[in-house]
Design a protein around this motif. Structure first.
Motif, PDB file in Angstrom:
ATOM      1  N   THR A 234      41.188  39.924  53.889  1.00  0.00           N
ATOM      2  CA  THR A 234      42.231  39.412  54.697  1.00  0.00           C
ATOM      3  C   THR A 234      43.850  39.370  53.688  1.00  0.00           C
ATOM      4  O   THR A 234      43.609  39.446  52.467  1.00  0.00           O
ATOM      5  CB  THR A 234      41.867  37.906  55.084  1.00  0.00           C
ATOM      6  N   GLU A 235      44.664  39.259  54.490  1.00  0.00           N
ATOM      7  CA  GLU A 235      45.884  39.050  53.618  1.00  0.00           C
ATOM      8  C   GLU A 235      46.188  37.681  53.225  1.00  0.00           C
ATOM      9  O   GLU A 235      45.369  36.634  53.967  1.00  0.00           O
ATOM     10  CB  GLU A 235      46.880  39.540  54.629  1.00  0.00           C
ATOM     11  N   PRO A 236      46.850  37.432  52.045  1.00  0.00           N
ATOM     12  CA  PRO A 236      46.832  36.044  51.668  1.00  0.00           C
ATOM     13  C   PRO A 236      47.668  35.000  52.608  1.00  0.00           C
ATOM     14  O   PRO A 236      49.099  35.624  53.266  1.00  0.00           O
ATOM     15  CB  PRO A 236      47.578  36.207  50.448  1.00  0.00           C
ATOM     16  N   GLY A 237      47.313  33.789  52.714  1.00  0.00           N
ATOM     17  CA  GLY A 237      47.834  32.762  53.474  1.00  0.00           C
ATOM     18  C   GLY A 237      48.775  31.792  52.328  1.00  0.00           C
ATOM     19  O   GLY A 237      48.620  31.954  51.144  1.00  0.00           O
ATOM     20  N   ALA A 238      49.419  30.743  52.996  1.00  0.00           N
ATOM     21  CA  ALA A 238      49.957  29.883  51.866  1.00  0.00           C
ATOM     22  C   ALA A 238      48.854  29.538  51.036  1.00  0.00           C
ATOM     23  O   ALA A 238      49.380  29.029  49.630  1.00  0.00           O
ATOM     24  CB  ALA A 238      50.529  28.862  52.705  1.00  0.00           C
ATOM     25  N   ALA A 239      47.840  29.205  51.426  1.00  0.00           N
ATOM     26  CA  ALA A 239      46.807  28.504  50.454  1.00  0.00           C
ATOM     27  C   ALA A 239      46.273  29.389  49.375  1.00  0.00           C
ATOM     28  O   ALA A 239      45.737  29.187  48.458  1.00  0.00           O
ATOM     29  CB  ALA A 239      45.592  28.050  51.203  1.00  0.00           C
ATOM     30  N   THR A 240      46.414  30.912  49.510  1.00  0.00           N
ATOM     31  CA  THR A 240      45.659  31.793  48.746  1.00  0.00           C
ATOM     32  C   THR A 240      46.681  32.788  47.855  1.00  0.00           C
ATOM     33  O   THR A 240      46.354  33.770  47.237  1.00  0.00           O
ATOM     34  CB  THR A 240      44.682  32.702  49.621  1.00  0.00           C
ATOM     35  N   LYS A 241      48.075  32.421  47.971  1.00  0.00           N
ATOM     36  CA  LYS A 241      49.357  33.300  47.608  1.00  0.00           C
ATOM     37  C   LYS A 241      49.002  33.369  46.199  1.00  0.00           C
ATOM     38  O   LYS A 241      48.928  34.005  45.322  1.00  0.00           O
ATOM     39  CB  LYS A 241      50.604  32.882  47.784  1.00  0.00           C
ATOM     40  N   ASP A 242      48.390  32.148  45.453  1.00  0.00           N
ATOM     41  CA  ASP A 242      48.545  31.990  43.839  1.00  0.00           C
ATOM     42  C   ASP A 242      47.359  32.661  43.644  1.00  0.00           C
ATOM     43  O   ASP A 242      47.337  33.366  42.339  1.00  0.00           O
ATOM     44  CB  ASP A 242      48.197  30.584  43.608  1.00  0.00           C
ATOM     45  N   ALA A 243      46.261  32.606  44.269  1.00  0.00           N
ATOM     46  CA  ALA A 243      44.873  33.594  43.839  1.00  0.00           C
ATOM     47  C   ALA A 243      45.152  34.802  43.899  1.00  0.00           C
ATOM     48  O   ALA A 243      44.727  35.686  43.213  1.00  0.00           O
ATOM     49  CB  ALA A 243      43.782  32.915  44.695  1.00  0.00           C
ATOM     50  N   ALA A 244      45.804  35.367  44.831  1.00  0.00           N
ATOM     51  CA  ALA A 244      46.221  36.711  45.010  1.00  0.00           C
ATOM     52  C   ALA A 244      47.025  37.343  43.747  1.00  0.00           C
ATOM     53  O   ALA A 244      47.002  38.414  43.271  1.00  0.00           O
ATOM     54  CB  ALA A 244      47.195  37.179  46.334  1.00  0.00           C
ATOM     55  N   ARG A 245      48.182  36.514  43.397  1.00  0.00           N
ATOM     56  CA  ARG A 245      48.953  36.672  42.214  1.00  0.00           C
ATOM     57  C   ARG A 245      47.874  36.901  40.930  1.00  0.00           C
ATOM     58  O   ARG A 245      48.186  37.699  40.379  1.00  0.00           O
ATOM     59  CB  ARG A 245      49.928  35.895  42.043  1.00  0.00           C
ATOM     60  N   GLU A 246      46.939  35.864  40.858  1.00  0.00           N
ATOM     61  CA  GLU A 246      46.219  35.855  39.836  1.00  0.00           C
ATOM     62  C   GLU A 246      45.297  37.242  39.745  1.00  0.00           C
ATOM     63  O   GLU A 246      45.031  37.920  38.650  1.00  0.00           O
ATOM     64  CB  GLU A 246      45.270  34.755  39.769  1.00  0.00           C
ATOM     65  N   ALA A 247      44.686  37.372  40.897  1.00  0.00           N
ATOM     66  CA  ALA A 247      44.035  38.910  40.926  1.00  0.00           C
ATOM     67  C   ALA A 247      44.791  40.034  40.528  1.00  0.00           C
ATOM     68  O   ALA A 247      44.124  40.878  39.908  1.00  0.00           O
ATOM     69  CB  ALA A 247      43.585  39.027  42.415  1.00  0.00           C
ATOM     70  N   VAL A 248      45.933  40.031  41.050  1.00  0.00           N
ATOM     71  CA  VAL A 248      46.817  41.316  40.513  1.00  0.00           C
ATOM     72  C   VAL A 248      47.074  41.103  38.869  1.00  0.00           C
ATOM     73  O   VAL A 248      46.865  42.223  38.368  1.00  0.00           O
ATOM     74  CB  VAL A 248      48.122  41.144  41.198  1.00  0.00           C
ATOM     75  N   HIS A 249      47.208  40.190  38.428  1.00  0.00           N
ATOM     76  CA  HIS A 249      47.495  40.015  37.037  1.00  0.00           C
ATOM     77  C   HIS A 249      46.100  40.288  36.139  1.00  0.00           C
ATOM     78  O   HIS A 249      46.290  40.907  35.290  1.00  0.00           O
ATOM     79  CB  HIS A 249      47.670  38.417  36.583  1.00  0.00           C
ATOM     80  N   LEU A 250      44.980  39.861  36.790  1.00  0.00           N
ATOM     81  CA  LEU A 250      43.700  40.092  36.216  1.00  0.00           C
ATOM     82  C   LEU A 250      43.035  41.591  36.056  1.00  0.00           C
ATOM     83  O   LEU A 250      42.143  41.873  35.628  1.00  0.00           O
ATOM     84  CB  LEU A 250      42.449  39.151  36.493  1.00  0.00           C
ATOM     85  N   CYS A 251      43.574  42.325  37.207  1.00  0.00           N
ATOM     86  CA  CYS A 251      43.057  43.642  37.420  1.00  0.00           C
ATOM     87  C   CYS A 251      43.423  44.653  36.391  1.00  0.00           C
ATOM     88  O   CYS A 251      44.339  44.885  35.911  1.00  0.00           O
ATOM     89  CB  CYS A 251      43.516  44.247  38.638  1.00  0.00           C
ATOM     90  N   PRO A 252      42.319  44.986  35.738  1.00  0.00           N
ATOM     91  CA  PRO A 252      42.515  45.948  34.411  1.00  0.00           C
ATOM     92  C   PRO A 252      42.971  47.116  34.587  1.00  0.00           C
ATOM     93  O   PRO A 252      43.727  47.898  33.827  1.00  0.00           O
ATOM     94  CB  PRO A 252      40.940  45.932  33.650  1.00  0.00           C
ATOM     95  N   SER A 253      42.785  47.727  35.817  1.00  0.00           N
ATOM     96  CA  SER A 253      43.259  49.211  36.170  1.00  0.00           C
ATOM     97  C   SER A 253      44.846  49.336  37.207  1.00  0.00           C
ATOM     98  O   SER A 253      45.141  50.008  37.178  1.00  0.00           O
ATOM     99  CB  SER A 253      42.319  49.831  37.031  1.00  0.00           C
ATOM    100  N   GLY A 254      44.965  47.915  37.297  1.00  0.00           N
ATOM    101  CA  GLY A 254      46.312  47.845  38.172  1.00  0.00           C
ATOM    102  C   GLY A 254      46.402  48.541  39.542  1.00  0.00           C
ATOM    103  O   GLY A 254      47.142  48.842  40.294  1.00  0.00           O
ATOM    104  N   ALA A 255      44.893  48.418  40.098  1.00  0.00           N
ATOM    105  CA  ALA A 255      44.745  48.907  41.540  1.00  0.00           C
ATOM    106  C   ALA A 255      45.082  47.951  42.561  1.00  0.00           C
ATOM    107  O   ALA A 255      45.372  48.323  43.807  1.00  0.00           O
ATOM    108  CB  ALA A 255      42.997  49.058  41.388  1.00  0.00           C
TER     109      ALA A 255
END
Length: 63
Positions: A36-57
């Motif tokens: 699902t697309e991030p809502g207000a409550a999950t925007k920070d988690a989405a940003r963290e996932a981007v930061h942690l992704c080792p391949s930049g996918a």
């Protein structure tokens, strides 16, 4: 905010799922899938996932 996940670039590390299990899963091959697309409550988690992704996918688009 919109999530873009490049399945061809994904290495199956699963860091996105650990950081944001409400937003991401992995298919049978371990490749990222967006639940699902991030809502207000999950925007920070989405940003963290981007930061942690080792391949930049995973990338985010604001807007």
């Amino acid at each position: 905010m919109r999530i873009n996940a490049d399945a061809d670039r994904c290495v199956g590390a699963g860091q996105c799922v650990l950081a944001a299990p409400d937003l991401f899963d992995q298919d049978d091959d371990g490749t990222v899938t967006v639940l699902t697309e991030p809502g207000a409550a999950t925007k920070d988690a989405a940003r963290e996932a981007v930061h942690l992704c080792p391949s930049g996918a995973i990338t985010l688009e604001d807007g």
